[in-house]
Scaffold this active site. Structure first.
Site, PDB file in Angstrom:
ATOM      1  N   GLU A   1     -11.542  -3.707  -2.802  1.00  0.00           N
ATOM      2  CA  GLU A   1     -10.602  -2.614  -3.548  1.00  0.00           C
ATOM      3  C   GLU A   1     -10.156  -2.857  -4.824  1.00  0.00           C
ATOM      4  O   GLU A   1      -9.479  -4.114  -5.247  1.00  0.00           O
ATOM      5  CB  GLU A   1      -9.191  -2.988  -2.652  1.00  0.00           C
ATOM      6  CG  GLU A   1      -9.368  -3.059  -1.091  1.00  0.00           C
ATOM      7  CD  GLU A   1      -8.450  -3.773  -0.391  1.00  0.00           C
ATOM      8  OE1 GLU A   1      -6.989  -3.376  -0.501  1.00  0.00           O
ATOM      9  OE2 GLU A   1      -8.471  -4.673   0.119  1.00  0.00           O
TER      10      GLU A   1
ATOM     11  N   HIS B   1       0.951  -1.268   0.141  1.00  0.00           N
ATOM     12  CA  HIS B   1       0.212  -0.036  -0.187  1.00  0.00           C
ATOM     13  C   HIS B   1       0.802   1.315  -0.179  1.00  0.00           C
ATOM     14  O   HIS B   1       0.458   2.313   0.757  1.00  0.00           O
ATOM     15  CB  HIS B   1      -0.927  -0.013   1.190  1.00  0.00           C
ATOM     16  CG  HIS B   1      -1.994  -1.113   1.084  1.00  0.00           C
ATOM     17  ND1 HIS B   1      -2.592  -1.322  -0.278  1.00  0.00           N
ATOM     18  CD2 HIS B   1      -2.637  -1.660   2.076  1.00  0.00           C
ATOM     19  CE1 HIS B   1      -3.217  -2.487   0.357  1.00  0.00           C
ATOM     20  NE2 HIS B   1      -3.570  -2.386   1.472  1.00  0.00           N
TER      21      HIS B   1
ATOM     22  N   HIS C   1      -9.608   2.133   0.341  1.00  0.00           N
ATOM     23  CA  HIS C   1      -9.497   0.941   1.218  1.00  0.00           C
ATOM     24  C   HIS C   1     -10.616   0.917   2.238  1.00  0.00           C
ATOM     25  O   HIS C   1     -10.407   0.902   3.397  1.00  0.00           O
ATOM     26  CB  HIS C   1      -8.125   0.951   1.870  1.00  0.00           C
ATOM     27  CG  HIS C   1      -7.724  -0.346   2.233  1.00  0.00           C
ATOM     28  ND1 HIS C   1      -8.655  -1.432   3.133  1.00  0.00           N
ATOM     29  CD2 HIS C   1      -6.735  -1.341   1.915  1.00  0.00           C
ATOM     30  CE1 HIS C   1      -7.975  -2.336   3.375  1.00  0.00           C
ATOM     31  NE2 HIS C   1      -6.880  -2.434   2.673  1.00  0.00           N
TER      32      HIS C   1
END
Ligand code: GLA
Length: 346
Positions: free
Chosen positions: A311, A107, A177
């Site tokens: 996602e 991420h 997210h």
């Protein structure tokens, strides 16, 4: 008419002011977004009794957002999900990005897009957030100009429009997210999910795609081609579920674009139903396996599997695995992708 208001959401440890924007439609349904992490904080829509339910997980204070490790509602980037060993090769040149998840990059790295205050700009039906991610940030090449626009419609449709350009070829994979719980809290195991996909990326025991694509027909526990509850097969003796401690896999979408549903999530208790559509090729179905006991909004307590993340994304570890389309933005090209979450009653 969409009404947009702005208020303070407190200060970061550095003293920087964080703002909260609320977009309310004519029915009184609203979403809230923060400039910190370009975060989607609330989505308030009616249940079958027409009482408002906030269908995403959040925190009450900015301090909790700063401390969290679950990326609640944040826009993650420059590259969402994992890059094996934080290494990739682009135009014959090798790059290393920060490793913050065991041996892998996750991420966007140590300080990803979720940990910055973005520049906000409001228009008639939405709020846009932009930031310049400088060349070398977390190891990525190129100055990347990113803009994320949250739109909210009269009929309870949330749109997230991602645009970006760069002055040197780079890697990009942007997602949001958000942790959805269409009952407003408690377990999400009874939520019913359908995914427009017949295959998913196999992961290793660190949730990193190996490059192998598995047909869901060969793996019934992983199959969502017919709607089923998240909890129905989650504890089955399946290597994919065991490796990830639940669902945490990239599904390869069979169709994409505004005219196709990528996934549908339904909550039998509240009667709220959410349809996702996206221009992106994949969707990470994550059953919040790492969401261990912590304080959430309004003094509630969040535990694992209290939410589902959907996602939308390019396939994780895509360059090393040779997945197409590759998560690459070339100098001179524009990144332009949209994901929509539409809420209605069953
Ligand atoms: C993603 C990953 C998960 C986990 C969460 C954040 O969805 O796939 O493995 O890292 O983010 O907790």
């Amino acid at each position: 008419m969409i009404t947009i208001t702005k208020e303070s959401f407190g200060k970061l440890k550095t003293g920087e002011e964080v703002s909260l924007f609320r977009m309310t439609n004519c029915c009184g349904s609203y979403i809230e977004v923060l400039d910190y992490g370009c975060t989607l904080k609330s989505i308030c829509v009616p249940n079958r009794l027409l009482s408002p339910v906030d269908v995403c997980l959040s925190y009450d204070s900015i301090a909790e957002y700063e401390e969290q490790d679950g990326y609640l509602g944040a826009v993650v980037g420059r590259h969402a999900n994992r890059i094996g060993n934080g290494k990739f090769e682009l135009n014959g040149k090798k790059y290393s990005v920060a490793c913050n998840n065991g041996p892998n990059h996750l991420h966007g790295g140590i300080r990803g897009f979720d940990k910055y205050i973005w520049q906000a700009h409001t228009d008639e039906t939405g709020v846009s957030f932009s930031r310049l991610s400088p060349d070398g940030e977390e190891g990525y090449p190129g100055n990347l100009n990113v803009c994320v626009r949250y739109g909210w419609s009269e009929n309870n449709e949330l749109s997230i429009h991602y645009t970006a350009d760069t002055d040197a070829d780079t890697v990009i994979n942007l997602t949001n997210h958000c942790y959805f719980n269409l009952n407003g809290g408690g377990t999400a195991l009874e939520h019913v999910l359908w995914v427009n996909s017949h295959s998913f990326c196999e992961n290793d025991s660190n949730c990193l795609p190996t490059g192998r694509v598995v047909d869901t027909a060969d793996c019934p526990a992983m199959d969502f081609t017919l709607p089923k509850s998240i909890g129905r097969d989650i504890n089955m003796d399946d290597i994919n579920l065991k490796n990830a401690g639940g669902y945490d896999h990239n599904y390869i979408l069979s169709e994409r674009g505004d005219n196709f549903a990528a996934a549908m999530l339904t909550c039998p208790q509240s009667g709220i139903d959410m349809t996702v559509s996206t221009t992106l090729p994949g969707i990470q179905v994550y059953s919040a396996n790492f969401l261990t006991e912590r304080r959430g909004k309004n003094g509630s307590c969040y535990s694992e599997r209290d939410a589902v993340c959907l996602e939308t994304q390019f396939f994780p570890n895509g360059l090393a695995c040779g997945f197409e389309p590759a998560p690459v933005l070339k100098k001179g090209d524009s990144f332009d992708e949209t994901t929509r979450y539409s809420f209605s009653l069953v």
